[in-house]
Design a protein around this motif. Structure first.
Motif, PDB file in Angstrom:
ATOM      1  N   GLN A  92       0.811  -1.223   0.000  1.00 56.12           N
ATOM      2  CA  GLN A  92       0.000   0.000   0.000  1.00 56.12           C
ATOM      3  C   GLN A  92       0.843   1.271   0.000  1.00 56.12           C
ATOM      4  OE1 GLN A  92      -3.022  -0.166  -0.719  1.00 56.12           O
ATOM      5  NE2 GLN A  92      -4.326  -1.321   0.680  1.00 56.12           N
ATOM      6  N   THR A  93       2.039   1.229   0.561  1.00 55.41           N
ATOM      7  CA  THR A  93       2.825   2.455   0.727  1.00 55.41           C
ATOM      8  C   THR A  93       4.070   2.470  -0.160  1.00 55.41           C
ATOM      9  OG1 THR A  93       2.054   2.725   3.002  1.00 55.41           O
ATOM     10  CG2 THR A  93       4.046   3.911   2.394  1.00 55.41           C
ATOM     11  N   LEU A  94       4.840   1.394  -0.140  1.00 56.73           N
ATOM     12  CA  LEU A  94       6.080   1.368  -0.923  1.00 56.73           C
ATOM     13  C   LEU A  94       5.788   1.439  -2.412  1.00 56.73           C
ATOM     14  CD1 LEU A  94       9.149   1.143  -0.492  1.00 56.73           C
ATOM     15  CD2 LEU A  94       8.927  -1.329  -0.765  1.00 56.73           C
ATOM     16  N   ALA A  95       4.618   0.972  -2.823  1.00 58.00           N
ATOM     17  CA  ALA A  95       4.244   1.008  -4.242  1.00 58.00           C
ATOM     18  C   ALA A  95       3.802   2.395  -4.686  1.00 58.00           C
ATOM     19  CB  ALA A  95       3.119   0.011  -4.507  1.00 58.00           C
ATOM     20  N   ALA A  96       3.677   3.329  -3.766  1.00 56.85           N
ATOM     21  CA  ALA A  96       3.106   4.637  -4.081  1.00 56.85           C
ATOM     22  C   ALA A  96       4.162   5.735  -3.967  1.00 56.85           C
ATOM     23  CB  ALA A  96       1.898   4.895  -3.191  1.00 56.85           C
ATOM     24  N   ASP A  97       3.775   6.916  -3.543  1.00 57.18           N
ATOM     25  CA  ASP A  97       4.584   8.129  -3.722  1.00 57.18           C
ATOM     26  C   ASP A  97       5.214   8.660  -2.448  1.00 57.18           C
ATOM     27  OD1 ASP A  97       2.230   8.859  -2.488  1.00 57.18           O
ATOM     28  OD2 ASP A  97       1.902  10.658  -3.710  1.00 57.18           O
ATOM     29  N   GLN A  98       5.404   7.809  -1.433  1.00 63.52           N
ATOM     30  CA  GLN A  98       5.899   8.343  -0.165  1.00 63.52           C
ATOM     31  C   GLN A  98       7.335   7.950   0.150  1.00 63.52           C
ATOM     32  OE1 GLN A  98       2.913   7.331   2.813  1.00 63.52           O
ATOM     33  NE2 GLN A  98       1.463   8.807   1.969  1.00 63.52           N
ATOM     34  N   ILE A  99       7.675   6.681   0.062  1.00 63.27           N
ATOM     35  CA  ILE A  99       8.996   6.243   0.510  1.00 63.27           C
ATOM     36  C   ILE A  99       9.693   5.386  -0.536  1.00 63.27           C
ATOM     37  CG2 ILE A  99       8.448   6.367   2.971  1.00 63.27           C
ATOM     38  CD1 ILE A  99       8.015   3.330   2.940  1.00 63.27           C
ATOM     39  N   ILE A 100      11.007   5.304  -0.381  1.00 59.81           N
ATOM     40  CA  ILE A 100      11.883   4.407  -1.150  1.00 59.81           C
ATOM     41  C   ILE A 100      12.632   3.539  -0.149  1.00 59.81           C
ATOM     42  CG2 ILE A 100      14.080   4.368  -2.417  1.00 59.81           C
ATOM     43  CD1 ILE A 100      11.935   4.920  -4.337  1.00 59.81           C
ATOM     44  N   TRP A 101      12.780   2.258  -0.469  1.00 55.97           N
ATOM     45  CA  TRP A 101      13.556   1.339   0.367  1.00 55.97           C
ATOM     46  C   TRP A 101      14.916   1.140  -0.300  1.00 55.97           C
ATOM     47  CZ3 TRP A 101      12.717  -0.357   5.152  1.00 55.97           C
ATOM     48  CH2 TRP A 101      13.445  -1.449   5.621  1.00 55.97           C
ATOM     49  N   SER A 102      15.985   1.405   0.433  1.00 54.92           N
ATOM     50  CA  SER A 102      17.329   1.439  -0.161  1.00 54.92           C
ATOM     51  C   SER A 102      17.813   0.081  -0.641  1.00 54.92           C
ATOM     52  CB  SER A 102      18.333   1.991   0.860  1.00 54.92           C
ATOM     53  OG  SER A 102      17.987   3.305   1.241  1.00 54.92           O
ATOM     54  N   TYR A 103      17.427  -0.967   0.065  1.00 58.28           N
ATOM     55  CA  TYR A 103      18.025  -2.285  -0.171  1.00 58.28           C
ATOM     56  C   TYR A 103      17.166  -3.094  -1.133  1.00 58.28           C
ATOM     57  CZ  TYR A 103      20.656  -0.740   3.864  1.00 58.28           C
ATOM     58  OH  TYR A 103      21.437  -0.008   4.723  1.00 58.28           O
ATOM     59  N   GLU A 104      17.435  -2.936  -2.400  1.00 56.15           N
ATOM     60  CA  GLU A 104      16.597  -3.570  -3.408  1.00 56.15           C
ATOM     61  C   GLU A 104      16.921  -5.049  -3.613  1.00 56.15           C
ATOM     62  OE1 GLU A 104      14.443  -0.859  -6.270  1.00 56.15           O
ATOM     63  OE2 GLU A 104      16.553  -0.580  -6.805  1.00 56.15           O
ATOM     64  N   ASN A 105      17.939  -5.534  -2.895  1.00 57.83           N
ATOM     65  CA  ASN A 105      18.155  -6.980  -2.912  1.00 57.83           C
ATOM     66  C   ASN A 105      17.234  -7.702  -1.938  1.00 57.83           C
ATOM     67  OD1 ASN A 105      19.490  -5.815  -0.730  1.00 57.83           O
ATOM     68  ND2 ASN A 105      21.086  -7.380  -0.668  1.00 57.83           N
ATOM     69  N   ASP A 106      16.506  -6.966  -1.100  1.00 57.04           N
ATOM     70  CA  ASP A 106      15.492  -7.580  -0.247  1.00 57.04           C
ATOM     71  C   ASP A 106      14.374  -8.133  -1.135  1.00 57.04           C
ATOM     72  OD1 ASP A 106      16.984  -6.756   1.880  1.00 57.04           O
ATOM     73  OD2 ASP A 106      15.500  -5.369   2.701  1.00 57.04           O
ATOM     74  N   GLY A 107      13.925  -9.317  -0.819  1.00 58.47           N
ATOM     75  CA  GLY A 107      12.995 -10.025  -1.680  1.00 58.47           C
ATOM     76  C   GLY A 107      11.772  -9.220  -2.068  1.00 58.47           C
ATOM     77  N   GLY A 108      11.590  -8.989  -3.353  1.00 58.17           N
ATOM     78  CA  GLY A 108      10.388  -8.365  -3.875  1.00 58.17           C
ATOM     79  C   GLY A 108      10.350  -6.857  -3.840  1.00 58.17           C
TER      80      GLY A 108
END
Length: 535
Positions: A92-108
């Motif tokens: 609901q949140t990471l897919a939208a316009d608020q935050i970015i998660w730095s570690y893109e090797n985390d699953g999915g």
């Protein structure tokens, strides 16, 4: 450590329930076999077992397994990709316009935040599976508490009276799971306690699930406890009203029908139940939000506890993730000084919602800019993009939670502030049982509570304002994707944000992304499900 965790202490006793679930999970998804009962009759010799069994249904909202926070009772998924609140937050949140998660090797993670997910994304599978697990647990509870079963065990009249409420709560949790499946996937395996164990479930579409959830929540209302009278972490009439209000607010998306009057009926039930805004916005997000003034605002929490209910859930993620790579600000948040090393940063469009002098002292504005750039040109560069401190493992009275990694902070799944925002939106969308005076008062109550010097006028109260104000009030609380879809701004190109569609400045998304795909593993084990269009 929390002082009111009766229900969740009981959770830890329900190892038989979790073991039974694990032992029969043979696929990556929740299959009909997972809905069977493996508990022996000796388990029910003590009449406290019924409350313990109900606690197991609630436990699925916080825990992922019985062998510590790293364990998972869904084979093929780890604790980080199958915890209910965390996967909900991501979808609901990471897919939208608020935050970015730095570690893109985390699953999915990369697929979700770049909006290029596939039906093999483990976070999508985790959410689909965990929601169905709650359905399975609830069905199991209901099968074990029929009148016939209680008669055969000579259950006392006092406990039988309690079981009426327990059964209503189990049905509510099942309905809530189907509500999230409606919202995220548009279909689900549909199983109730009336279905034969091990039968192949039928697939229910959005309209069928909508009708079921609506009828189910209305049917159980009289058997639920009144608002604010149940134990901490357990559901009551206000929770049922909130789910119904959400269902009705989004009805045009779900079933193509406007149900704003019905939404307001449910919202008024909550407004008249004695809830109020906490005097300080941030009290809702502290380690003692189960005992401070936030208890009068939080309608239903996902319980977290650094000792008893350790999990990699949403608040552990949000607090540890809020520690900046440059700031090392974990100590005042009640976690390790370095936290998770700059895991969460803010997309520019969210930051800009707080532009202007009226937001300088707004208590909802906890953005840290420092020497950082507002733009995130490289997701892997943890020094780009602003950070935020909203959730905390610190107590409002001083001191910190019981653990410096796993926080004591409950996640407010439903909060009274949202009721005010929903009322105003329903009013603007044409509800006939609202008043402009109330809508304006409710919105300005939020602004006054936030120490914002600018209340708004009737001329300024419009849907664009509501969408922005929802982001300012409810950011990081797992609402944003749903909101953007309801306002027609998630897919398409009318509103783009940083890294939307994997473009640095955002690109248009095709409309089929308004629904997530049915996981490929679920299709393989559930023959009646069909893949959503576009995937």
């Amino acid at each position: 450590m929390k002082t009111n965790l009766t229900t969740y202490k009981v959770m830890m006793l329900v190892t038989i329930f979790f073991v039974s679930f694990t032992s029969c999970t043979k696929d990556l998804d929740i299959t009909p076999q997972d809905d069977q009962t493996l508990l022996g009759e000796d388990f029910f010799a003590n009449e406290t077992s019924y409350k313990e069994l109900l606690a197991g249904v609630y436990a699925n909202l916080s825990l992922t397994g019985i062998n510590g926070p790293e364990s998972s009772n869904i084979i093929g998924l780890d604790a980080g990709t199958s915890q209910f609140g965390r996967t909900l937050l991501y979808l609901q949140t990471l897919a939208a316009d608020q935050i970015i998660w730095s570690y893109e090797n985390d699953g999915g993670v990369a697929g979700i935040q770049r909006n290029n997910w596939t039906d093999q994304n483990p976070l999508i599978l985790g959410m689909f599976s965990r929601a169905h697990a709650t359905v399975a647990f609830a069905n199991n509870f209901l099968r074990e508490t029929t009148s016939e079963k209680l008669d055969s065990r000579n259950v006392s009249s006092d406990v039988r009276a309690d079981i009426v409420t327990y059964r209503a709560e189990a049905r509510l949790l099942r309905a809530m799971s189907y509500y999230y499946l409606i919202d995220l996937f548009g279909q689900a395996n549909f199983v109730t306690e009336e279905d034969q164990v091990n039968s192949i479930p039928k697939a229910a579409n959005r309209a069928e699930l909508f009708t079921y959830v609506e009828a189910e929540l209305k049917a159980i209302e009289a058997d639920l406890l009144d608002a604010k009278t149940n134990e901490h972490g357990r559901a009551d009439k206000a929770v049922a009203a909130m789910i119904l209000a959400k269902l009705y607010l989004n009805a045009e998306v779900y079933i193509g029908e406007a149900k704003y009057d019905e939404c307001v009926v449910e919202l008024n039930k909550i407004i008249n139940a004695g809830y109020s805004l906490a005097p300080d916005y941030l009290l809702n997000f502290t380690a003692d939000n189960d005992t401070n003034a936030a208890t009068n605002e939080i309608i239903f929490p996902l319980v977290s506890d650094g000792t008893i209910v350790q999990n990699y859930g949403p608040t552990t993620v949000l607090v540890n993730g809020s520690v900046g790579s440059l700031e090392a600000n974990g100590a005042p948040l009640g976690v390790g000084a370095g936290g998770w090393g700059g895991a969460i940063r803010l997309r520019k469009q969210f930051v800009q919602l707080f532009d202007g002098g009226v937001f300088l002292q707004d208590t909802r504005n906890n953005i840290i800019s420092g020497s950082r750039s507002i733009d995130i040109l490289d997701i892997s560069n943890k020094d780009q993009g602003y950070v935020i401190e909203k959730f905390s493992n610190a107590k409002s009275t001083g001191g910190f939670g019981s653990d410096q990694t796993f926080v004591d902070t409950d996640f407010p799944l439903f909060r009274f502030a949202d009721v005010y925002l929903m009322y105003a939106e329903a009013h603007l969308r044409g509800a006939t049982n609202t008043s402009e005076v109330n809508a304006l008062t409710y919105i300005n109550n939020l602004r006054i509570r936030a120490n914002n010097p600018e209340t708004i006028t009737s001329a300024e109260l419009n849907l664009d304002f509501i969408l922005d104000e929802r982001a300012r009030e409810l950011h990081l609380e797992a609402h944003r994707r749903q909101d953007l879809i309801r306002f027609g701004k998630f897919t398409g190109g009318s509103y783009n944000w940083t890294w939307k569609g994997n473009g640095t400045n955002g690109i248009s998304l095709p409309s089929h992304l308004d629904l997530y795909p049915i996981p490929s593993a679920s299709l393989a084990t559930s023959p009646n499900l069909q893949q959503n269009l576009g995937y």
